[in-house]
Design an enzyme around this catalytic site. Sequence first.
Site, mmCIF file in Angstrom:
data_model
loop_
_atom_site.group_PDB
_atom_site.id
_atom_site.type_symbol
_atom_site.label_atom_id
_atom_site.label_comp_id
_atom_site.label_asym_id
_atom_site.label_seq_id
_atom_site.Cartn_x
_atom_site.Cartn_y
_atom_site.Cartn_z
ATOM 1 C CD GLN A 1 -2.823 -0.494 -0.445
ATOM 2 O OE1 GLN A 1 -2.929 0.046 -0.630
ATOM 3 N NE2 GLN A 1 -3.131 -1.626 -0.737
ATOM 4 C CB SER A 2 4.207 2.317 -1.241
ATOM 5 O OG SER A 2 4.762 2.759 -1.566
#
Length: 330
Positions: free
Chosen positions: A72-73
Amino acid sequence: MRIPGSLVLANLPTSIERLGRLSEELGVNVFVKRDDQTGSEITGNKVRKLEFAIQEALDQGCDYLITCGGIQSNHARATAAVAAKLGLGSCLVLRSSGGDNLEGNFFFGKLLGADIRFVTPVEYRESRMDIMKEITEELAAKGHRAYIIPEGASNGIGSFGYFKALEEILGQEKELDVKFDAVVATVGSGGTYAGLFYANKGHNNSGKVYGINICDDAEYFKDKVVGLIDEMNGYTGQELNYNRNELNIIDGYVGDGYALSRHEELEFIHWFARLEGIILDPVYTGKAMYGLVEEIKKGTFKDCTNILFLHTGGIFGWTESARLAFADLG
């Protein structure tokens, strides 16, 4: 001070707002700089760093961007968005334990056309740079010239994004007729803090820059920031005159670990949203703002009249697992 050139990608300057009810609650003026409003697909702090890093990539004749991060960068999503906007290819090396839902930043990375490569947590920790270098060679064999952007764009060139942001804040102080005694930012990879600190010292500003780490510990990030400052010196051609003891990084708010939320953190995010109508994320700003409020209560900022918190974005971090954890609050 001479700094490198950059692209213009973000919606700048971002606004500064006084948090009236929180300020009344704490007895000190707390402001927020809305870097969560730098854009839509590029929302958050990462785009400021990418303005410098990708300009360097273009100057080197690169047509492909490679970067890395968690599943989920925010940084990976922003990189994919900028690559698409500029007509560049992008490859995202994402840390995953498997079974991830196609949602949040992961979904947007796919939507934006990035080539996504999954690696295990161990591979990510021990050999992510080697993996990205291998992809560079793979792309070179196909006629591409790739540019590697490290995690969070937290290298010397990327950190200038927040050198420029601190200069923006100094200009806004004059416009708002307010002096910030402290500027507080989340520390997740070190580049945002390094850029703020470098500019603050370079301009001999009387206010202090504080970071609240949400992973690892303060000493780890002090080492990281020292390295980033050395890299930045190479670009400016000057040696920043500072002492390691001036690096104000406040430990104690990592909680259960990176991207892991505790009950009290989620409760705080809920309380803050109802109080000020601003949504924090569970990975970065939620922990950091929680830490700031706790430190104000402890007296850490007792000599401060005006405190500025940097909202670095992250709203796409509200994935299904985070929402389910929040739902357990009842």
